[in-house]
Design an enzyme around this catalytic site. Structure first.
Site, PDB file in Angstrom:
ATOM      1  N   LYS A  84       0.871  -1.177   0.000  1.00  0.00           N
ATOM      2  CA  LYS A  84       0.000   0.000   0.000  1.00  0.00           C
ATOM      3  C   LYS A  84       0.912   1.231   0.000  1.00  0.00           C
ATOM      4  CE  LYS A  84      -2.143   3.276   2.232  1.00  0.00           C
ATOM      5  NZ  LYS A  84      -1.881   4.546   1.527  1.00  0.00           N
ATOM      6  N   GLU A 100       9.223   1.265  11.166  1.00  0.00           N
ATOM      7  CA  GLU A 100      10.287   2.224  10.834  1.00  0.00           C
ATOM      8  C   GLU A 100       9.640   3.606  10.920  1.00  0.00           C
ATOM      9  OE1 GLU A 100      13.394   1.543  10.172  1.00  0.00           O
ATOM     10  OE2 GLU A 100      13.490  -0.523   9.475  1.00  0.00           O
ATOM     11  N   GLU A 131       9.267  16.193  14.851  1.00  0.00           N
ATOM     12  CA  GLU A 131       9.704  16.206  13.461  1.00  0.00           C
ATOM     13  C   GLU A 131       9.036  17.358  12.734  1.00  0.00           C
ATOM     14  OE1 GLU A 131       8.499  12.216  12.076  1.00  0.00           O
ATOM     15  OE2 GLU A 131      10.462  12.149  11.116  1.00  0.00           O
TER      16      GLU A 131
HETATM   17  P1  NAD Z   1       2.156   8.519   7.557  1.00  0.00           P
HETATM   18  O1  NAD Z   1       2.304   7.765   8.819  1.00  0.00           O
HETATM   19  O2  NAD Z   1       1.152   9.603   7.479  1.00  0.00           O
HETATM   20  O3  NAD Z   1       1.802   7.522   6.362  1.00  0.00           O
HETATM   21  C1  NAD Z   1       2.595   6.397   6.076  1.00  0.00           C
HETATM   22  C2  NAD Z   1       1.733   5.376   5.367  1.00  0.00           C
HETATM   23  O4  NAD Z   1       0.720   4.925   6.273  1.00  0.00           O
HETATM   24  C3  NAD Z   1       1.003   5.925   4.141  1.00  0.00           C
HETATM   25  O5  NAD Z   1       0.958   4.935   3.137  1.00  0.00           O
HETATM   26  C4  NAD Z   1      -0.396   6.185   4.695  1.00  0.00           C
HETATM   27  O6  NAD Z   1      -1.398   6.163   3.713  1.00  0.00           O
HETATM   28  C5  NAD Z   1      -0.551   5.024   5.666  1.00  0.00           C
HETATM   29  N1  NAD Z   1      -1.562   5.232   6.712  1.00  0.00           N
HETATM   30  C6  NAD Z   1      -2.042   6.399   7.200  1.00  0.00           C
HETATM   31  N2  NAD Z   1      -2.998   6.161   8.127  1.00  0.00           N
HETATM   32  C7  NAD Z   1      -3.118   4.815   8.236  1.00  0.00           C
HETATM   33  C8  NAD Z   1      -3.932   3.954   9.023  1.00  0.00           C
HETATM   34  N3  NAD Z   1      -4.823   4.429   9.890  1.00  0.00           N
HETATM   35  N4  NAD Z   1      -3.761   2.617   8.895  1.00  0.00           N
HETATM   36  C9  NAD Z   1      -2.855   2.115   8.031  1.00  0.00           C
HETATM   37  N5  NAD Z   1      -2.066   2.878   7.234  1.00  0.00           N
HETATM   38  C10 NAD Z   1      -2.196   4.222   7.339  1.00  0.00           C
HETATM   39  O7  NAD Z   1       3.622   9.031   7.180  1.00  0.00           O
HETATM   40  P2  NAD Z   1       4.050   9.908   5.937  1.00  0.00           P
HETATM   41  O8  NAD Z   1       3.591  11.299   6.194  1.00  0.00           O
HETATM   42  O9  NAD Z   1       3.659   9.237   4.667  1.00  0.00           O
HETATM   43  O10 NAD Z   1       5.649   9.803   6.039  1.00  0.00           O
HETATM   44  C11 NAD Z   1       6.386  10.594   6.893  1.00  0.00           C
HETATM   45  C12 NAD Z   1       6.739   9.845   8.166  1.00  0.00           C
HETATM   46  O11 NAD Z   1       7.404   8.632   7.838  1.00  0.00           O
HETATM   47  C13 NAD Z   1       7.715  10.608   9.031  1.00  0.00           C
HETATM   48  O12 NAD Z   1       7.356  10.463  10.380  1.00  0.00           O
HETATM   49  C14 NAD Z   1       9.042   9.913   8.732  1.00  0.00           C
HETATM   50  O13 NAD Z   1      10.020  10.083   9.736  1.00  0.00           O
HETATM   51  C15 NAD Z   1       8.605   8.500   8.591  1.00  0.00           C
HETATM   52  N6  NAD Z   1       9.601   7.720   7.845  1.00  0.00           N
HETATM   53  C16 NAD Z   1      10.380   6.822   8.526  1.00  0.00           C
HETATM   54  C17 NAD Z   1      11.369   6.109   7.855  1.00  0.00           C
HETATM   55  C18 NAD Z   1      12.255   5.121   8.580  1.00  0.00           C
HETATM   56  O14 NAD Z   1      12.907   4.325   7.920  1.00  0.00           O
HETATM   57  N7  NAD Z   1      12.333   5.144   9.897  1.00  0.00           N
HETATM   58  C19 NAD Z   1      11.553   6.303   6.483  1.00  0.00           C
HETATM   59  C20 NAD Z   1      10.743   7.222   5.826  1.00  0.00           C
HETATM   60  C21 NAD Z   1       9.763   7.918   6.521  1.00  0.00           C
END
Ligand code: NAD
Length: 477
Positions: free
Chosen positions: A171, A246, A379
């Site tokens: 997804k 992650e 962040e």
């Molecule tokens: P997000 O948590 O908003 O979304 C991540 C994914 O989760 C997306 O595909 C989103 O559609 C999905 N999602 C959202 N709500 C959900 C739910 N209720 N149930 C299941 N899936 C759901 O994060 P983002 O804004 O896309 O990315 C930024 C974040 O990701 C930052 O916090 C960043 O630090 C983190 N990140 C971490 C790493 C790592 O390796 N540690 C790498 C990249 C990004």
């Protein structure tokens, strides 16, 4: 119009609903993706299960590796095309988009060679017994991917899962689907059987939630925000599904007075402006020993003023942020800084060619940021670097560890003893000494502690997470 990719076939969402795809460089809609739902996830999960049970589980590790190698070569051949898709979808400057496509190829190359070298052990035991362990795939793994590095995160997560013998339901973020749908089609072209890689697009609370809840999903790899990571854990806990998380970071760069500032300055800047600061491992806090605080800020300030921000295809130092709400988020942090009288040292410039409707933010260097302020704790996910001074090693460790996160830390010092002491005392998944990120090598295990998550992806280590260990004890007398 982009469709889901399930069982090597492009299919529309069962609901018939779509979502717009917006170019962050100009804020204009240029494509559509499917707005998936639980029914679409069910189709993908069943296709994946069917494939795992009847086809993929019969492949040897070497056969899986050969397919991954072919996919690596195909991705490398199509790197320009993939980079162009991700550039428009995510606003990545050209160099970054190309680097991400090549990193994807490298992940598949690494895992192509890793799967058949990964095995269990034999354990000396009682007389008359032989005991061995098998590393078995979970079966169907679910992968929830964020928008900041879609290709790289797909590579490390899906690459490791496939090498370990799993099939995948993916997804992507609703803001970054195009490159991943194309990669799934390339996988079919090079011979991956139907059902090995399935992509369902749509919102997190609809498709992501349905994926995490689905009974056919045997393991979830989630990369994203701590807030959603909590939701995933809660949902997965109800059915005891294993999870790798992650999550985010607020990573410190710690610069001691004996550091080589000529090496520090470009690395510190790159670590906060790469991908417009939208990087989990961004070096977003700068801790500087007080003797060199003014000198370093002065030199960094001059460099920040020269940074240029503009449309992704101009390939400047910084591209746009992903979307308007992200831009607003960064503005909110900066207005909080003003209210708290946090001094701004310097800002880069948005070029005149940048359309007003794009989501631009000039890189910003702030100083004397209190450790308790939200700019030091949360962040920002934008190009904002927060500096503060420290007195000695003890204070540096205390400040570095004083957030909920523990993803990455950078330490700059020529003192060999201090390098080891700091590496031991920092609560962090990775510590880089006199560098930051080590070029992002796919071989290097990656993941966090505390609210940065748990489990490791990348490198050989990821294969442990993508398998379950079975102990077999044979009494033969
Ligand atoms: P997000 O948590 O908003 O979304 C991540 C994914 O989760 C997306 O595909 C989103 O559609 C999905 N999602 C959202 N709500 C959900 C739910 N209720 N149930 C299941 N899936 C759901 O994060 P983002 O804004 O896309 O990315 C930024 C974040 O990701 C930052 O916090 C960043 O630090 C983190 N990140 C971490 C790493 C790592 O390796 N540690 C790498 C990249 C990004």
């Amino acid at each position: 119009m982009q469709l889901h990719y399930i069982a090597n076939t492009s299919v529309p969402s069962t609901s018939g609903k779509t979502l717009p795809v917006i170019d962050p460089s100009d804020g204009q809609i240029f494509d559509e993706i499917q707005r998936g739902n639980a029914e679409d996830i069910d189709l993908a999960a069943r296709a994946a299960r069917q494939c795992f049970d009847n086809v993929w589980s019969k492949f040897t590790a070497a056969e899986r590796g050969r397919l991954l190698m072919r996919l690596s070569q195909k991705v490398a051949e199509c790197a320009e095309e993939l980079a162009a898709l991700e550039q428009r979808d995510c606003g990545k400057p050209t160099k970054q988009a190309k680097a991400d496509a090549l990193a994807l190829a490298r992940y598949f190359e690494f895992y192509a060679g890793a799967g058949d070298k990964f095995h269990g052990e034999t354990i000396p035991y009682l007389d008359g017994y032989s005991v061995l362990t098998w590393r078995e795939p979970h079966g169907v793994t679910g992968h929830i991917i964020p928008w900041n590095y879609p290709m790289q995160i797909f590579g490390r997560s899906v690459g490791g899962a496939l090498a370990a013998g799993n099939v995948c339901v993916v997804k992507p973020s609703e803001d970054a689907c195009l490159s991943l749908i194309r990669v799934a089609k390339l996988a079919a072209e090079v011979g991956f059987p139907s059902g090995v890689i399935n992509i369902v697009t749509g919102y997190g609370h609809e498709v992501g939630d349905a994926l995490a809840r689905h009974s056919e999903i045997d393991h979830i790899s989630f990369t994203g925000s701590p807030k959603v990571g909590t939701l995933i854990q809660q949902v997965a806990a109800e059915r005891h599904c294993p999870v790798t998380l992650e999550l985010g970071g607020k990573s410190p760069q710690i610069v001691f007075a004996d550091a080589d500032l000529d090496a520090v300055i470009p690395t510190v800047i790159n670590a906060i402006v790469q991908n417009a600061g939208q990087t989990c491992s961004a070096g977003s806090r700068l801790l500087v020993q007080q003797e060199i605080y003014e000198e370093l800020l002065d030199r960094l300030g001059k460099a920040f003023s020269n940074l240029r921000v503009g449309p992704a295809n101009m390939d400047l130092d910084v591209g746009p942020l992903i979307r308007q709400t992200q831009q607003q988020r960064v503005w909110d942090f900066l207005s909080d800084a003003q209210v708290a009288n946090i001094p701004m040292v310097a800002q880069g410039q948005v070029v005149a060619e940048a359309p007003e409707s794009g989501y631009y933010q000039a890189p910003t260097l702030l100083r004397d940021v209190p450790i308790t302020h939200r700019l030091s704790q949360e962040e920002v996910f934008g190009p904002v670097l927060c500096a503060m001074p420290f007195k000695d090693e003890d204070e540096a460790v205390k400040l570095a560890n004083a957030t909920q996160f523990g993803l990455v830390a950078g330490v700059w010092t020529r003192d060999g003893g201090r390098q080891f002491r700091m590496a031991k005392r920092l609560k962090s998944g990775q510590v880089f000494i006199n560098n930051y990120g080590a070029g992002g090598g796919v071989e290097l295990p990656f993941g966090g502690v505390k609210s940065s998550g748990y489990g490791r992806e990348k490198g050989f280590e990821a294969l442990y997470g993508f398998t379950a260990l079975k102990t077999v004890a044979i009494k033969h007398g």
